[in-house]
Design an enzyme around this catalytic site. Structure first.
Site, PDB file in Angstrom:
ATOM      1  N   TYR A 255       0.819  -1.211   0.000  1.00 21.11           N
ATOM      2  CA  TYR A 255       0.000   0.000   0.000  1.00 21.11           C
ATOM      3  C   TYR A 255       0.854   1.262   0.000  1.00 21.11           C
ATOM      4  O   TYR A 255       0.388   2.326  -0.434  1.00 21.11           O
ATOM      5  CB  TYR A 255      -0.994  -0.026   1.156  1.00 21.11           C
ATOM      6  CG  TYR A 255      -2.241  -0.769   0.759  1.00 21.11           C
ATOM      7  CD1 TYR A 255      -3.277  -0.118   0.099  1.00 21.11           C
ATOM      8  CD2 TYR A 255      -2.365  -2.137   0.968  1.00 21.11           C
ATOM      9  CE1 TYR A 255      -4.407  -0.802  -0.324  1.00 21.11           C
ATOM     10  CE2 TYR A 255      -3.491  -2.826   0.553  1.00 21.11           C
ATOM     11  CZ  TYR A 255      -4.506  -2.147  -0.097  1.00 21.11           C
ATOM     12  OH  TYR A 255      -5.619  -2.831  -0.530  1.00 21.11           O
ATOM     13  N   HIS A 412      -5.893  -2.667   6.570  1.00 25.47           N
ATOM     14  CA  HIS A 412      -5.197  -3.649   5.742  1.00 25.47           C
ATOM     15  C   HIS A 412      -4.121  -4.414   6.517  1.00 25.47           C
ATOM     16  O   HIS A 412      -3.340  -5.157   5.923  1.00 25.47           O
ATOM     17  CB  HIS A 412      -4.567  -2.965   4.526  1.00 25.47           C
ATOM     18  CG  HIS A 412      -5.577  -2.501   3.521  1.00 25.47           C
ATOM     19  ND1 HIS A 412      -6.350  -3.391   2.802  1.00 25.47           N
ATOM     20  CD2 HIS A 412      -5.963  -1.258   3.133  1.00 25.47           C
ATOM     21  CE1 HIS A 412      -7.156  -2.706   1.997  1.00 25.47           C
ATOM     22  NE2 HIS A 412      -6.953  -1.419   2.187  1.00 25.47           N
TER      23      HIS A 412
END
Length: 717
Positions: A255, A412
């Site tokens: 990410y 996440h």
């Protein structure tokens, strides 16, 4: 008189304001008007720039013969309308680039037609009929995030062709598309715009860049300082909150790669339009550190470490990292090792920055990237754990150890503190599973995260880390994990001895867990030996303490011969990820002398085991139980288990040896050297481990302070 003055003022602005707006030079973002002549010549002169441009031009040329379709949005991620709108914004930007490089009007016409088509339809679209769970929807896509990405690309294309548009065309595109879209993102979805999260970053980048191009300073200021202009949200606050001083992004490398794109694009636009901000100097050149850090959190084959929700085949060749690397070299620091990364990427952006990178590679200025043994701190203050990376050897065959002890990583994150990975010889040996997802594959949950992402991939047992009583860290509760930072991580780097030590006392109540990964370079070995020591201390009795090792390769030998396999498969447990593991076989381990040997990518990896516990077993497991849709990828592992104790010590030594040539059918250096790996009697404040390597005996001492590993010493006896 007052009315007359008002009339004169209106006439003045009506006559001169359009001239003030039009005085802004275009293009003004990644490609600037001043550098256009050099960029056009560079495409002919510098091979990397030429090949990168030709890839774009070929993709656009293939679409010129097709009719433009702008469908009413209706599908979720991976569906027909989703993918077509995504394709359209990519085509829009690429055709605008092709126009500026070739000055061929057919590319201009294509870009203009796409913008006009969306301007004619955008305001008639309601909010998307589908919505990704827990995320606001957009108008074009099923989540607000994708609309932001669309606008970031579209406004770049507009910047490239706006000077060739008529005033009427500009008015249509701005008033019917960009202005309502910017207001929709900034006002209707204010909560996202002000969110400290990568979704918020994309939103403020979309609005901010659009504000710069359309000369709307209020949009730019709100993007910088938040919708309330109080500096509690916005771009600068995101830079403060989401990155550590070392440039580590809380959600992990995968990410970080994605989030860097809006950060870098908006920063570059600010650098061009508002140089007085000195945005690339902010927080001690934070963005430059963030770009280098994402490369440091990759293996030498280019793949990013698959920590947290990560798609495992994502590499430094992603478009986001090509862009980031180009900007870092061109606008922040002309570090020649970034050119080494660009050569690996074999691609540059068609931009001012890409021109500089391609030119300097052509001039022979590049150097290989310096993959370091390094501690990368987490948390905005750098005091919330981190990642320790130990590297040994040349780039092509480098041995790389990773120990993760970071903050959770927001939505996440995975419950995997003290997780370790091993890469060697250009390949994963002991990997991380990453995310359970088939990205954009409609038949697999619409390309979305699978339910097994929660039931397996995020659970502690899915990682090479300590698991207590078959329960995940923090009971699998994200809110609890976010509140508690890791206790400690430190790294020592010497020529022949390197180690990283990490500890955590929050993952399980009243339990302290610490782990040390040590590499020892001994003359007899081509590769360093790896010693992995975990110490678990509890004030209460623990039913089970597990340590998984998931591996890629085949078991070719083990100390226990003629292992009895289970005649019928059953799962290793009932919940917290255990229900997805088939238990193939179980056998008890002796305090020392036991081992298992793996063959992985033409190398042998002998894992020696030692413990003090009499109730110590090795369990062979295979991922795939309770998986009726066959969503889980076949993965083999061993789970070391100790039972019914207040404290536990796991000690493993990994010995790498052998060279196998399957073409010539030859094997060399196929005999292990290490023997008698064992834990010697524990003293008050330390754990001693000894082993023999050839003619030498080594003793490793792990100091225990407050019941955690605090220091490592090694001596040759």
């Amino acid at each position: 008189m007052k009315n007359y003055i008002k009339y004169v003022v209106r006439i003045f602005f009506a006559l001169f304001f359009p001239l003030i707006v039009s005085a802004q030079e275009y293009p003004s973002l990644l490609i600037t008007k001043a550098n256009l002549p050099a960029l056009r010549e560079g495409v002919k002169e510098f091979p990397l720039l030429e090949s990168s441009f030709l890839d774009i031009q070929r993709s656009v040329d293939a679409e010129l013969v097709h009719k433009l379709i702008v469908p009413t949005p209706k599908d979720a991620g991976g569906g027909y309308t989703h993918e077509l709108h995504k394709k359209n914004y990519q085509l829009l930007l690429n055709s605008a680039i092709c126009f500026q490089i070739t000055q061929d009007v057919q590319y201009f016409d294509l870009s203009k037609s796409i913008l006009i088509a969306y301007a004619n339809k955008y305001q008639s679209w309601p909010e998307h009929p589908k919505r990704k769970e827990n995320h606001p929807s957009g108008r074009i896509f099923w989540q607000n995030l994708n609309d932001c990405v669309w606008l970031v690309n579209a406004i770049q294309a507009y910047d490239l062709i706006v000077s060739e548009l008529s005033s009427q065309e500009r008015e249509i595109i701005e008033k019917d598309l960009f202005i309502p879209m910017g207001e929709y993102l900034m006002i209707t979805h204010k909560a996202v715009f002000d969110k400290i999260h990568n979704h918020g970053t994309w939103s403020i980048a979309a609005v901010g860049i659009t504000g710069l191009v359309l000369n709307k300073p209020e949009w730019v200021n709100k993007s910088l300082y938040g919708s309330a202009l109080d500096k509690q949200t916005g771009f600068l606050k995101q830079l403060d909150e989401l990155f550590s001083p070392d440039g580590y992004y809380a959600e992990g490398p995968y990410y970080q790669r994605y989030a860097l794109s809006p950060f870098i694009l908006f920063a570059k636009a600010l650098h061009n339009h508002k140089p007085e901000l000195h945005i690339f100097e902010y927080r001690n050149r934070l963005l430059a550190k963030a770009i280098e850090t994402v490369f440091q959190t990759s293996y030498t084959n280019g793949l990013l470490f698959p920590l947290n929700d990560a798609i495992k085949d994502k590499s430094i060749k992603s478009n986001e990292l090509v862009l980031s690397n180009n900007i870092a070299y061109s606008d922040i620091d002309t570090n020649p090792t970034l050119l080494g990364i660009a050569k690996k990427q074999n691609n540059v952006t068609i931009s001012d920055a890409g021109l500089k990178v391609a030119r300097d590679i052509f001039l022979g200025k590049s150097k290989e990237f310096d993959y370091k043994t390094i501690l990368i701190r987490d948390g905005k203050d750098g005091k919330k754990g981190g990642i320790g990376i130990i590297r040994s050897g040349d780039e092509d065959t480098q041995q790389t150890l990773v120990l993760k002890n970071t903050t959770h990583g927001m939505g996440h994150g995975h419950f995997d503190r003290l997780n370790f990975l091993l890469y060697d010889n250009g390949f994963e040996v002991f990997p991380d599973y990453g995310a359970a997802r088939f990205l954009n594959i409609e038949s697999k949950s619409g390309g979305h995260y699978l339910k097994e992402n929660n039931t397996w991939a995020k659970q502690s047992i899915a990682h090479n880390t300590i698991v207590i009583n078959e329960a995940s860290q923090f009971q699998g509760n994200v809110a609890k994990a976010e509140q508690a930072s890791p206790t400690h991580i430190t790294l020592y780097d010497h020529d022949t001895l390197k180690y990283v030590i990490a500890s955590d006392s929050h993952s399980y109540p009243q339990i302290k867990i610490s782990r040390a990964l040590v590499t020892i370079q001994i003359n007899e070995f081509k590769k360093p030996l790896i010693v992995d020591v975990s110490y678990i201390y509890s004030g209460k009795a623990l039913k089970t303490v597990d340590l998984p090792y998931y591996y890629i390769g085949q078991v070719v030998d083990q100390s226990k011969k003629n292992v009895e396999a289970n005649t019928s498969l059953h799962s290793f447990g009932e919940k917290n990820g255990y229900e997805h593991l088939w238990l193939n076989s179980t056998y008890p381990l002796q305090p020392h002398g036991d081992y298992i040997t793996l063959l992985s990518n033409y190398k042998f990896y002998k894992v020696h085991f030692a413990s003090e516990s009499p109730n110590n077993t090795l369990n062979h497991v295979l991922l795939g139980a309770n998986d009726p849709e066959l969503n889980l990828l076949p993965t083999r592992g061993i789970v070391l288990r100790q039972e019914n104790l207040h404290e536990a010590i796991f000690a493993q030594l990994i010995e790498t040896y052998g060279d196998i040539n399957p073409t010539d059918e030859t094997i060399s250096d196929a005999n292990p050297i290490v023997k008698n790996f064992k834990i010697t009697p524990k003293e008050k404040n330390n754990v001693n481990i000894s082993f023999e390597a050839g003619e030498n005996v080594f003793q490793l001492q792990t100091d225990l302070t407050n019941n955690i590993i605090s220091n490592i010493q090694i001596e040759q006896l």
